[in-house]
Design a protein around this motif. Structure first.
Motif, mmCIF file in Angstrom:
data_model
loop_
_atom_site.group_PDB
_atom_site.id
_atom_site.type_symbol
_atom_site.label_atom_id
_atom_site.label_comp_id
_atom_site.label_asym_id
_atom_site.label_seq_id
_atom_site.Cartn_x
_atom_site.Cartn_y
_atom_site.Cartn_z
ATOM 1 N N GLN A 1 43.178 31.150 26.279
ATOM 2 C CA GLN A 1 42.550 32.245 27.009
ATOM 3 C C GLN A 1 42.861 33.596 26.371
ATOM 4 O OE1 GLN A 1 40.246 31.693 29.482
ATOM 5 N NE2 GLN A 1 40.641 29.637 28.697
ATOM 6 N N ARG B 1 38.107 27.143 41.105
ATOM 7 C CA ARG B 1 36.955 27.423 41.963
ATOM 8 C C ARG B 1 36.675 26.296 42.942
ATOM 9 N NH1 ARG B 1 37.207 30.780 38.361
ATOM 10 N NH2 ARG B 1 36.007 32.734 38.229
ATOM 11 N N SER C 1 42.653 33.289 36.091
ATOM 12 C CA SER C 1 43.119 31.910 35.928
ATOM 13 C C SER C 1 44.438 31.864 35.169
ATOM 14 C CB SER C 1 42.059 31.074 35.206
ATOM 15 O OG SER C 1 41.788 31.585 33.916
ATOM 16 N N ASP D 1 39.952 22.491 32.803
ATOM 17 C CA ASP D 1 39.946 23.941 32.609
ATOM 18 C C ASP D 1 40.292 24.628 33.931
ATOM 19 O OD1 ASP D 1 39.194 26.692 32.292
ATOM 20 O OD2 ASP D 1 37.993 26.105 30.562
ATOM 21 N N THR E 1 33.595 36.728 31.968
ATOM 22 C CA THR E 1 34.462 35.796 31.256
ATOM 23 C C THR E 1 35.890 36.307 31.189
ATOM 24 O OG1 THR E 1 32.553 35.140 29.919
ATOM 25 C CG2 THR E 1 34.721 34.485 29.133
ATOM 26 N N THR F 1 30.998 31.822 34.406
ATOM 27 C CA THR F 1 32.074 31.335 33.549
ATOM 28 C C THR F 1 31.503 30.614 32.339
ATOM 29 O OG1 THR F 1 33.514 31.085 35.482
ATOM 30 C CG2 THR F 1 34.159 29.917 33.490
ATOM 31 N N THR G 1 37.613 36.225 34.651
ATOM 32 C CA THR G 1 37.956 34.840 34.986
ATOM 33 C C THR G 1 39.187 34.389 34.223
ATOM 34 O OG1 THR G 1 35.679 34.243 35.522
ATOM 35 C CG2 THR G 1 37.146 32.457 34.871
ATOM 36 N N SER G 2 39.248 34.712 32.940
ATOM 37 C CA SER G 2 40.408 34.325 32.123
ATOM 38 C C SER G 2 41.682 34.991 32.619
ATOM 39 C CB SER G 2 40.158 34.691 30.661
ATOM 40 O OG SER G 2 39.088 33.949 30.121
ATOM 41 N N ASP H 1 31.514 38.222 39.668
ATOM 42 C CA ASP H 1 30.804 37.246 38.836
ATOM 43 C C ASP H 1 29.403 36.986 39.370
ATOM 44 O OD1 ASP H 1 32.886 36.945 37.110
ATOM 45 O OD2 ASP H 1 33.474 34.951 37.769
ATOM 46 N N SER I 1 39.883 27.575 34.916
ATOM 47 C CA SER I 1 38.827 28.464 35.399
ATOM 48 C C SER I 1 37.876 27.744 36.348
ATOM 49 C CB SER I 1 38.033 29.035 34.219
ATOM 50 O OG SER I 1 38.883 29.692 33.307
ATOM 51 N N TYR I 2 37.588 26.469 36.065
ATOM 52 C CA TYR I 2 36.681 25.689 36.895
ATOM 53 C C TYR I 2 37.421 25.051 38.077
ATOM 54 C CZ TYR I 2 33.273 26.119 33.121
ATOM 55 O OH TYR I 2 32.414 26.624 32.187
#
Length: 361
Positions: free
Chosen positions: A127, A254, A344, A248, A337, A52, A340-341, A177, A250-251
């Motif tokens: 995003q 996780r 999310s 964020d 990337t 990411t 992930t976008s 990923d 995305s983080y």
């Protein structure tokens, strides 16, 4: 583009999409789709956090920055350990305690529904712009190599990523990923090795030529916050990384895919700290390219500067087979990337808007 390079690239694309789709055969709830049921291994989550961090922009821009200027941009990486420490001490426990897949649920608890709606909408717009920029940058080298139109390449990339991100959920995104992060690291190291062996006197010549041109400089240490000094980049990096770890989606998403809070902390440390040596390799590639083209000035045409140098080297100086590997590495960074976008963003739409306001009607 040599047929072997093209074959390597196409095989990679088909393999990664097929691997992602394979996760769609499992029966899953909506929570499994967004958090993987909280059962994913630490190393895979860590590799996903690392992927990411890295995009195709980083893969091309960091070497280009080092080639054109110096290592001032590498100071950004120095702020990551401090930001990661703050994340594992405060952010990870907070979001694990809330047990909501949206990073913006907490804002509603503190400030009201308007804060959650506003921030989630801003995230979605960000995003959308980010995915568009990354797919466009991925399309540019493929347009030069294959002659395909840029819109066609963007559609192909977007369709491929949407398939496994939509069908496989967060599990497919994290596992792909992890694979793509490994490919990216291997490709960067392989490229650096090729440059070392191609220059007369090898690594010693790289250090000699680059040191003579002050290419290893981290920037000025003056307390001047109006230019890109060492301290300015360090402060900027700290705030950007705190934004990534703290708000964020995305983080934050996780953090919830790990089996426990302790595992989530380990994954955060792994993903964030791994970026530091990898960014070091990217900057070293740019510096090595400077030494390479100083040794062979006739190999670099006029007008090839900055971000264009590394792609030119990949296409024209790498041996057959390596070119396909490096192009696959660039696509690995970009696809990670974008996937992930997509995931999310889908989670934010589901949690912050659809389930909360639309489904109830």
């Amino acid at each position: 583009m040599h047929i072997l390079d093209l074959a390597i690239f196409l095989i990679y694309m088909l393999a990664i999409v097929g691997f992602g789709i394979s996760f769609s055969f499992r029966k899953r709830t909506a929570q499994d789709f967004t958090t993987g049921g909280g059962r994913l291994p630490t190393w895979a989550i860590g590799m996903s956090i690392f992927a990411t961090y890295v995009s195709s922009i980083s893969f091309l821009a960091l070497p280009g920055n080092a080639f054109s200027t110096n290592w001032n941009g590498f100071v950004f990486s120095f702020s990551i350990p401090l930001a990661a420490w703050i994340a594992v001490k405060y952010f990870v426990p907070l979001y694990r305690k809330l047990q909501c897949e949206s990073a913006y649920f907490y804002l509603e608890q503190r400030f009201g529904a308007w804060a959650r709606i506003y921030t989630s909408c801003c995230y979605l717009l960000t995003q959308l712009a980010r995915m568009g920029a990354i797919m466009y940058l991925l399309a540019l080298p493929m347009n030069a190599l294959l002659g395909w139109s840029i819109p066609s390449i963007i559609i192909l990339i977007g369709f491929s990523v949407v398939i496994y991100a939509m069908w496989g959920g967060i599990e497919a995104v994290i596992w792909t990923d992890a694979v793509q992060g490994i490919l990216l690291i291997f490709g960067a190291l392989a490229c650096l090795g090729v440059i070392f062996f191609a220059i007369p006197d090898g690594p010693e010549a790289v250090f000699r030529i680059a040191s003579g041109a002050d290419k290893f400089s981290l920037g000025s240490f003056k307390l001047d916050f109006t230019t890109s000094t060492f301290w300015m980049i360090l402060v900027y990096g700290l705030f950007i990384n705190l934004q990534n770890f703290g708000i964020d989606q995305s983080y934050v998403q996780r953090y919830l895919t790990a089996k426990s809070e302790g595992e989530a902390k380990k994954a955060t440390w792994l993903g964030s700290l791994l970026y530091v040596p990898v960014s070091f390799v990217f900057f070293f590639i740019g510096t090595a390219l400077f030494a390479y083209y100083e040794s062979f000035p006739n190999l670099l045409p006029e007008g090839i500067v900055g971000d264009k140098v590394f792609p030119y080297f990949i296409v024209n100086q790498l041996p057959v087979g390596m070119t396909g590997l490096l192009i696959a590495s660039i696509f690995a960074a970009g696809m990670s990337t974008v996937s992930t976008s997509i995931n999310s963003s889908a989670t934010v739409i589901l949690s912050d808007h659809f389930s909360k306001y639309i489904l109830r009607f």
